[in-house]
Design an enzyme around this catalytic site. Structure first.
Site, PDB file in Angstrom:
ATOM      1  N   HIS A  85      45.356  26.427 -28.519  1.00  0.00           N
ATOM      2  CA  HIS A  85      45.448  25.028 -28.981  1.00  0.00           C
ATOM      3  C   HIS A  85      46.346  24.955 -30.232  1.00  0.00           C
ATOM      4  O   HIS A  85      46.492  23.891 -30.826  1.00  0.00           O
ATOM      5  CB  HIS A  85      44.073  24.493 -29.372  1.00  0.00           C
ATOM      6  CG  HIS A  85      43.111  24.339 -28.223  1.00  0.00           C
ATOM      7  ND1 HIS A  85      43.470  23.805 -27.014  1.00  0.00           N
ATOM      8  CD2 HIS A  85      41.786  24.652 -28.117  1.00  0.00           C
ATOM      9  CE1 HIS A  85      42.415  23.782 -26.210  1.00  0.00           C
ATOM     10  NE2 HIS A  85      41.385  24.297 -26.850  1.00  0.00           N
ATOM     11  N   SER A 114      36.769  12.300 -23.927  1.00  0.00           N
ATOM     12  CA  SER A 114      36.400  13.588 -23.340  1.00  0.00           C
ATOM     13  C   SER A 114      35.868  14.532 -24.421  1.00  0.00           C
ATOM     14  O   SER A 114      34.839  15.198 -24.254  1.00  0.00           O
ATOM     15  CB  SER A 114      37.626  14.194 -22.650  1.00  0.00           C
ATOM     16  OG  SER A 114      37.295  15.420 -22.067  1.00  0.00           O
ATOM     17  N   LYS A 153      40.777  19.200 -24.591  1.00  0.00           N
ATOM     18  CA  LYS A 153      40.380  18.129 -23.651  1.00  0.00           C
ATOM     19  C   LYS A 153      41.552  17.427 -22.977  1.00  0.00           C
ATOM     20  O   LYS A 153      41.436  16.296 -22.505  1.00  0.00           O
ATOM     21  CB  LYS A 153      39.487  17.069 -24.356  1.00  0.00           C
ATOM     22  CG  LYS A 153      38.268  17.656 -24.992  1.00  0.00           C
ATOM     23  CD  LYS A 153      37.403  18.344 -23.997  1.00  0.00           C
ATOM     24  CE  LYS A 153      37.154  19.772 -24.354  1.00  0.00           C
ATOM     25  NZ  LYS A 153      36.655  20.568 -23.229  1.00  0.00           N
TER      26      LYS A 153
HETATM   27  P1  A3P Z   1      36.773  14.453 -18.835  1.00  0.00           P
HETATM   28  O1  A3P Z   1      35.863  14.755 -19.967  1.00  0.00           O
HETATM   29  O2  A3P Z   1      37.559  13.195 -19.038  1.00  0.00           O
HETATM   30  O3  A3P Z   1      36.113  14.485 -17.516  1.00  0.00           O
HETATM   31  P2  A3P Z   1      39.930  20.812 -21.225  1.00  0.00           P
HETATM   32  O4  A3P Z   1      40.016  21.609 -19.988  1.00  0.00           O
HETATM   33  O5  A3P Z   1      41.238  20.753 -21.980  1.00  0.00           O
HETATM   34  O6  A3P Z   1      38.780  21.190 -22.051  1.00  0.00           O
HETATM   35  O7  A3P Z   1      39.724  19.300 -20.762  1.00  0.00           O
HETATM   36  C1  A3P Z   1      38.536  18.916 -20.127  1.00  0.00           C
HETATM   37  C2  A3P Z   1      38.824  17.666 -19.345  1.00  0.00           C
HETATM   38  O8  A3P Z   1      39.528  18.020 -18.150  1.00  0.00           O
HETATM   39  C3  A3P Z   1      37.537  17.005 -18.895  1.00  0.00           C
HETATM   40  O9  A3P Z   1      37.871  15.622 -18.795  1.00  0.00           O
HETATM   41  C4  A3P Z   1      37.308  17.642 -17.556  1.00  0.00           C
HETATM   42  O10 A3P Z   1      36.441  16.927 -16.717  1.00  0.00           O
HETATM   43  C5  A3P Z   1      38.727  17.687 -17.012  1.00  0.00           C
HETATM   44  N1  A3P Z   1      38.921  18.718 -15.990  1.00  0.00           N
HETATM   45  C6  A3P Z   1      38.425  19.976 -15.969  1.00  0.00           C
HETATM   46  N2  A3P Z   1      38.834  20.628 -14.867  1.00  0.00           N
HETATM   47  C7  A3P Z   1      39.610  19.774 -14.173  1.00  0.00           C
HETATM   48  C8  A3P Z   1      40.310  19.857 -12.931  1.00  0.00           C
HETATM   49  N3  A3P Z   1      40.286  20.955 -12.206  1.00  0.00           N
HETATM   50  N4  A3P Z   1      40.999  18.781 -12.527  1.00  0.00           N
HETATM   51  C9  A3P Z   1      41.037  17.639 -13.265  1.00  0.00           C
HETATM   52  N5  A3P Z   1      40.382  17.497 -14.441  1.00  0.00           N
HETATM   53  C10 A3P Z   1      39.683  18.548 -14.904  1.00  0.00           C
END
Ligand code: A3P
Length: 331
Positions: free
Chosen positions: A140, A170, A77
């Protein structure tokens, strides 16, 4: 029942790899239940999801990194999906024009496989040669626990970190949305937060995860790039260029003039990826909804869920843990 931790456990402990040997090792480890009901095991100081423990051991034992590999590392996240989309697009820009990008029809997690979720998931020793060079892989796994060949080869590692309060919120949404432990009743937010602050969460403690990569970056900045989600949000264009330079594929003046940096940034933006049909339905590995990787994509959403006292607790924790390291997070 909680078990005693086995402090040092090199990958050779699963040398012959029979199931009972793995199970025997598992039994020696301290265990906990995450707030969402998933099992965690403590291994070399980090809390790992039990379902990923076997794939992680296999990756440690068998994965052979090449100098041309790019490894994308994150705490869950922290921006994994974004980093995957960006790095894939940058590295493959001469292969796929933007309007033919595989990202338009596949979730970023399908385009960039993860060591523990894809490559070594249910496979003891798969053939990573099946992935074309230059390989882009994600993980991870904490820095200290990476396969030796990743830490020792000349491959590039890109780590993206994020304000832990936003990571917590998140992750909370992500786990509630995907319900990995079907029958479990999730703990309340304050109890989950308390576990997070104790470092008991998947791939935690978060401070040790971040510090591992931070120190590796300080030691060898040519090999380990340390990014912050918040910096990407603030200035994506310079970070796209930074990633391109880091992987040895800088944008030419001609490409810059043609607006390739802007095109890649737009393709990988939250709004664009979230609204693609492919990311509105379907799932990754039958476990995680594609849509659950795109929630709000904002900095500071934690204030909508956490009290100032909770923020203060993390702030104090970070001050204590990061003291003298040079790693600073403004929260
Ligand atoms: P939020 O839950 O705060 O919206 P991961 O990719 O490590 O699983 O993290 C997911 C988080 O990154 C989520 O945050 C998601 O919405 C955000 N996210 C996913 N794609 C993104 C993008 N292209 N640009 C910015 N944030 C992104």
């Amino acid at each position: 029942m909680e078990k005693k931790e086995n402090p040092k456990c090199p990958s050779s402990e699963v040398d012959n790899n029979p199931e009972d040997e793995f199970q025997a090792l598992l039994q020696t480890l301290e265990q906990q239940t995450n707030w969402d009901g998933q099992r965690l095991v403590k291994y070399n100081g980090f809390w790992l999801l039990e379902l990923l423990f076997r794939p992680i051991l296999s990756a440690r034992k068998y994965f052979k990194a090449k100098a041309t590999d790019v490894i994308l590392s994150t705490m869950p996240k922290s921006g994994t999906t974004w980093l995957k989309a960006l790095t894939f697009s940058i590295a493959n820009r001469s292969v796929f024009p933007i309007d033919q990008s595989p990202l338009l029809t596949s979730n970023p997690h399908k385009v960039v496989p993860a060591l523990e979720f894809n490559l070594y998931w249910g496979k003891e020793n798969p053939d990573p040669e099946l992935i074309p060079d230059p390989r882009i892989l994600s993980t991870h796994i904490p820095f200290e626990m990476l396969p030796d060949s990743i830490r020792e080869s000349d491959c590039r590692i890109i780590y993206v970190s994020r304000n832990p309060l936003d990571v917590f919120i998140s992750h909370r949404h992500f786990l509630l949305e995907n319900k990995f432990a079907k029958d479990a009743v999730p703990l309340a937010l304050d109890e989950a937060f308390d576990m997070f602050c104790q470092g008991i969460h998947p791939f935690g403690p978060f401070w040790d995860h971040m510090l591992g990569y931070w120190n590796a970056h300080l030691k060898n900045p040519e090999r380990v790039l340390f990014l912050k989600y918040e910096d990407l949000k603030e200035d994506i264009l310079s970070n796209v260029k930074k990633i391109a330079e880091f992987i040895g594929s800088p944008f030419s003046p001609e490409e810059e003039k043609q607006g390739v940096v802007e095109q890649i940034s737009r393709l990988c933006s939250f709004e664009n990826l979230k609204n693609l049909e492919v990311n509105k339905s379907g799932n990754v590995l039958g476990l995680m909804k594609n849509s659950s990787f795109f929630r709000k994509g904002e900095v500071g959403d934690c204030v909508n869920f956490l009290t100032p006292e909770m923020a203060e607790r993390i702030k104090n924790l970070m001050e204590r843990e990061f003291q003298g390291s040079g790693l600073i997070y403004n929260i």
